[in-house]
Design a protein around this motif. Structure first.
Motif, PDB file in Angstrom:
ATOM      1  N   ALA A 485     -54.701   9.146 -78.803  1.00 21.62           N
ATOM      2  CA  ALA A 485     -55.883   8.813 -77.834  1.00 21.62           C
ATOM      3  C   ALA A 485     -54.954   8.245 -76.455  1.00 21.62           C
ATOM      4  N   ALA A 486     -54.084   7.580 -76.567  1.00 18.76           N
ATOM      5  CA  ALA A 486     -53.188   6.665 -75.698  1.00 18.76           C
ATOM      6  C   ALA A 486     -52.584   7.595 -74.367  1.00 18.76           C
ATOM      7  N   ASP A 487     -52.491   8.733 -74.854  1.00 13.04           N
ATOM      8  CA  ASP A 487     -51.719   9.727 -74.082  1.00 13.04           C
ATOM      9  C   ASP A 487     -52.758  10.480 -73.178  1.00 13.04           C
ATOM     10  N   PRO A 488     -52.887  10.063 -71.931  1.00 16.57           N
ATOM     11  CA  PRO A 488     -53.878  10.464 -71.059  1.00 16.57           C
ATOM     12  C   PRO A 488     -54.145  11.911 -71.185  1.00 16.57           C
ATOM     13  N   LEU A 489     -53.000  12.736 -70.917  1.00 13.96           N
ATOM     14  CA  LEU A 489     -53.451  14.237 -70.801  1.00 13.96           C
ATOM     15  C   LEU A 489     -53.633  14.735 -72.099  1.00 13.96           C
ATOM     16  N   LEU A 490     -53.247  14.025 -73.438  1.00 17.85           N
ATOM     17  CA  LEU A 490     -53.919  14.581 -74.514  1.00 17.85           C
ATOM     18  C   LEU A 490     -55.039  14.193 -74.971  1.00 17.85           C
ATOM     19  N   ALA A 491     -55.542  12.889 -74.332  1.00 15.79           N
ATOM     20  CA  ALA A 491     -56.766  12.446 -74.342  1.00 15.79           C
ATOM     21  C   ALA A 491     -57.793  13.566 -73.861  1.00 15.79           C
ATOM     22  N   VAL A 492     -57.535  14.146 -72.521  1.00 11.78           N
ATOM     23  CA  VAL A 492     -58.347  15.245 -72.177  1.00 11.78           C
ATOM     24  C   VAL A 492     -58.505  16.322 -73.052  1.00 11.78           C
ATOM     25  N   VAL A 493     -57.233  16.572 -73.714  1.00 11.72           N
ATOM     26  CA  VAL A 493     -57.431  17.778 -74.643  1.00 11.72           C
ATOM     27  C   VAL A 493     -58.144  17.611 -75.902  1.00 11.72           C
ATOM     28  N   ASP A 523     -63.342  21.841 -67.677  1.00  7.97           N
ATOM     29  CA  ASP A 523     -61.901  21.698 -67.489  1.00  7.97           C
ATOM     30  C   ASP A 523     -61.246  21.303 -68.650  1.00  7.97           C
ATOM     31  N   ALA A 524     -61.733  20.303 -69.608  1.00  6.83           N
ATOM     32  CA  ALA A 524     -61.191  19.904 -70.665  1.00  6.83           C
ATOM     33  C   ALA A 524     -61.039  20.895 -71.500  1.00  6.83           C
ATOM     34  N   GLU A 525     -62.420  21.559 -71.740  1.00  5.88           N
ATOM     35  CA  GLU A 525     -62.034  22.758 -72.967  1.00  5.88           C
ATOM     36  C   GLU A 525     -61.282  23.874 -72.382  1.00  5.88           C
ATOM     37  N   ARG A 526     -61.005  24.054 -71.188  1.00  3.32           N
ATOM     38  CA  ARG A 526     -60.107  25.118 -70.720  1.00  3.32           C
ATOM     39  C   ARG A 526     -58.731  24.618 -70.981  1.00  3.32           C
ATOM     40  N   ILE A 527     -58.273  23.198 -70.682  1.00  4.45           N
ATOM     41  CA  ILE A 527     -56.892  22.760 -70.931  1.00  4.45           C
ATOM     42  C   ILE A 527     -56.695  22.562 -72.410  1.00  4.45           C
ATOM     43  N   ALA A 528     -57.936  22.457 -73.226  1.00  2.00           N
ATOM     44  CA  ALA A 528     -57.644  22.255 -74.641  1.00  2.00           C
ATOM     45  C   ALA A 528     -57.360  23.840 -75.064  1.00  2.00           C
ATOM     46  N   ALA A 529     -57.911  24.755 -75.048  1.00  2.00           N
ATOM     47  CA  ALA A 529     -57.735  25.926 -75.227  1.00  2.00           C
ATOM     48  C   ALA A 529     -56.297  26.480 -74.781  1.00  2.00           C
ATOM     49  N   ARG A 545     -50.243  20.857 -69.174  1.00  3.25           N
ATOM     50  CA  ARG A 545     -49.987  20.479 -67.970  1.00  3.25           C
ATOM     51  C   ARG A 545     -50.177  21.755 -66.890  1.00  3.25           C
ATOM     52  N   ALA A 546     -49.712  22.899 -67.289  1.00  2.47           N
ATOM     53  CA  ALA A 546     -50.031  24.116 -66.332  1.00  2.47           C
ATOM     54  C   ALA A 546     -51.573  24.190 -66.247  1.00  2.47           C
ATOM     55  N   ALA A 547     -52.432  24.245 -67.200  1.00  2.00           N
ATOM     56  CA  ALA A 547     -53.640  24.320 -67.035  1.00  2.00           C
ATOM     57  C   ALA A 547     -54.542  23.310 -66.195  1.00  2.00           C
TER      58      ALA A 547
END
Length: 548
Positions: A485-493, A523-529, A545-547
């Motif tokens: 949860a402390a990883d910002p991009l992973l938090a979005v995922v 956006d978050a759902e698209r990045i997670a996918a 990162r690309a998404a």
């Protein structure tokens, strides 16, 4: 320009000249002692006591997780088994210095052989030996260099005593060749907000050489270009601005609320967490009350500690984890001493169910503290693997007057059974550190399998999605309280996978809050996918990162 890969801690970036950690003291010679054995023993005993006192004093100044680490290191210094081994070598004719050097090294080798958490402690023990020998010689112990200007510290690894008291006005970033994402260097760097990349492997860097440390991208760049430095400065300025911005509730760009909570190990960190914008506590670890005790603390003493915590978060949610003992945290009054594989043995809820009096006392104390304060107390059981364990814990919590009882999801079986478990439990909180470890069959503290320990691995992400779906099906909240949860991009995922709350080290709150504001829920759902469709952890991170 040379790029070196490692494991980034946090999302910061910094650059500056290298300062290499001083080399260890020269090993003492195996020469006959010119003093009596009693004189040598007395000198060693005084040196050990002085080192332990210094470590404890540093811990008091540092506070937080650093204090826990340093106090544990002080206990290692005064371990009776080590003292007996040193005395035996002195009786055999060794000097005190040589006896300390060899006895500590032999003990450290045993820890390395055991692996896991104990293997990681070998470096801590080696640091203690250096400090004791330095005291015997009357010289300063090797430590952090002081070049007289801000610098990037490069070391094989850092002792807890050094990491805890780094001068953040001078140390721009830390790079270590050893260690992994859960080494003490990484844990303390994350807590202090230090830009760090660990586990790079052997480096060829020289004192004064300019390097860029990019934790967000897991890179150390030797000889960075002007464009890279300019981009790094721009990112650092944006991160600083986000940290200094008015604190708002965690939310996505479209207004979807994502409460950001704090992970705490004692009530001492509560005030700082509130100051940094924690909206409550997502994981309060209660082990600090038990680990230094020969018997379980009384209901009264536990109640007072819990009351202090709950008062600091009046009106806010506070999630307390029941005692998580076993594996790397054995307790004489709770866990079995002779388990061959304690990580897969009687730990967490299994140990508590086996010694129900300990659990009853803890839940009784929590209920008493809850009745005396205005916080919204939630309790959860550690290491739950079955529906039966869930039913046991929630029924006992209800019997003792606790209104909200949930489970930690840390093993694959509880993720696979999430739909059934969340019909019973009031909530679930995912501990990603252990979930990844058990999913990948890779000890989370063992450097040789560090490449398998990433919470970005699609296998772990799919289990997290499964838990979130179980929560949605039963209208029960699911959060993450592991380091993921402390990883910002992973938090979005994680939010894109359906996680509703995120809990982390307080120092990570500002970065995660700022990152969430960049994306809508779609956006978050698209990045997670994109991440979950990848074939491995590195691929998942690249795809996200690309998404993004």
């Amino acid at each position: 320009m040379v790029e070196i890969s490692g494991v980034g801690v946090g999302s910061g970036v910094a650059h500056g000249p290298v300062a290499l950690m001083a080399a260890p003291l020269e090993a003492p010679a195996d020469a006959p002692s010119e003093r009596t054995p009693d004189e040598e023993k007395a000198a060693v005993s005084a040196a050990v006591s002085a080192v332990a006192a210094e470590l404890n004093a540093r811990g008091e100044r540092a506070g937080g997780a650093a204090q826990d680490v340093l106090e544990a290191q002080a206990m290692m210094a005064e371990d009776p088994t080590l003292a007996e081994a040193v005395d035996a070598k002195i009786d055999g004719g060794s000097t005190g210095e040589y006896a300390v050097h060899t006895a500590f090294a032999e003990f450290a080798a045993q820890l390395v052989e055991l692996g896991g958490y104990l293997g990681e402690r070998a470096a801590d023990l080696a640091d203690v030996a250096q400090r004791v020998i330095a005291h015997l010689r009357g010289v300063a112990a090797p430590g952090v260099p002081e070049p007289g200007h801000p610098f990037v510290l490069v070391a094989r690894d850092l002792a807890p005593a050094d990491t805890a008291l780094l001068d953040l006005d001078q140390v721009l970033a830390v790079v270590t060749t050893d260690g992994g994402p859960t080494s003490h260097t990484a844990i303390l760097a994350r807590e202090k907000g230090i830009v760090a990349v660990v586990g790079t492997g052997e480096l060829e860097l020289a004192d004064g050489q300019e390097v860029l440390v990019d934790a967000a991208n897991d890179l150390v760049v030797a000889g960075p270009t002007d464009d890279q430095l300019a981009e790094a400065d721009k990112r650092a300025a944006a991160r600083a601005a986000a940290a200094n911005a008015p604190i708002t509730p965690g939310a996505l760009a479209d207004g979807t609320l994502v409460p950001l909570l704090a992970n705490l190990g004692s009530p001492d960190g509560a005030a700082e967490a509130v100051e940094l914008g924690a909206e409550g506590v997502g994981l309060f670890r209660t082990e600090f009350l038990f680990l230094s005790a020969d018997e379980a603390p009384s209901v009264e003493s536990q109640t007072e500690s819990y009351r202090q915590l709950l008062e600091a978060f009046a009106g806010k949610k506070v999630v307390v984890r029941a005692l998580d003992a076993g594996a790397d945290k054995p307790l004489s009054f709770l866990t079995d001493a002779d388990e061959e594989n304690p990580a897969l043995g009687r730990r967490g809820i299994r140990a508590l169910q086996h010694r129900e009096n300990v659990l009853r006392d803890q839940l009784t104390a929590l209920a008493a503290a809850d009745a005396a304060t205005d916080a919204d107390l939630w309790v959860m059981a550690p290491m739950v693997a079955t529906v039966d364990e869930t039913e046991y814990f929630t029924a006992l919590a209800e019997e003792l007057g606790l209104k909200t009882a949930g489970v930690m999801v840390e093993v694959p079986s509880s993720a696979l059974l999430a739909d059934d478990i969340l019909r019973v439990a009031d909530f679930a909180s995912i501990g990603t550190n252990d979930l990844v470890q058990y999913t990948m069959a890779a000890d989370r503290l063992l450097g040789s399998v560090a490449h398998l320990q990433s919470p970005w691995h699609p296998a772990a992400l799919r289990l997290i999605r499964m838990v979130a779906e179980g929560g949605a099906n039963n209208d029960k909240p699911v959060g993450v309280c592991g380091e993921a949860a402390a990883d910002p991009l992973l938090a979005v995922v994680l939010v894109g996978l359906g996680v509703k709350t995120l809990s982390m080290s307080p120092s990570a709150l500002a970065d995660v809050r700022a990152e969430l504001k960049r994306y809508t829920l779609a956006d978050a759902e698209r990045i997670a996918a994109a991440a979950i469709a990848a074939g491995n952890a590195d691929g998942a991170k690249r795809a996200a990162r690309a998404a993004a």
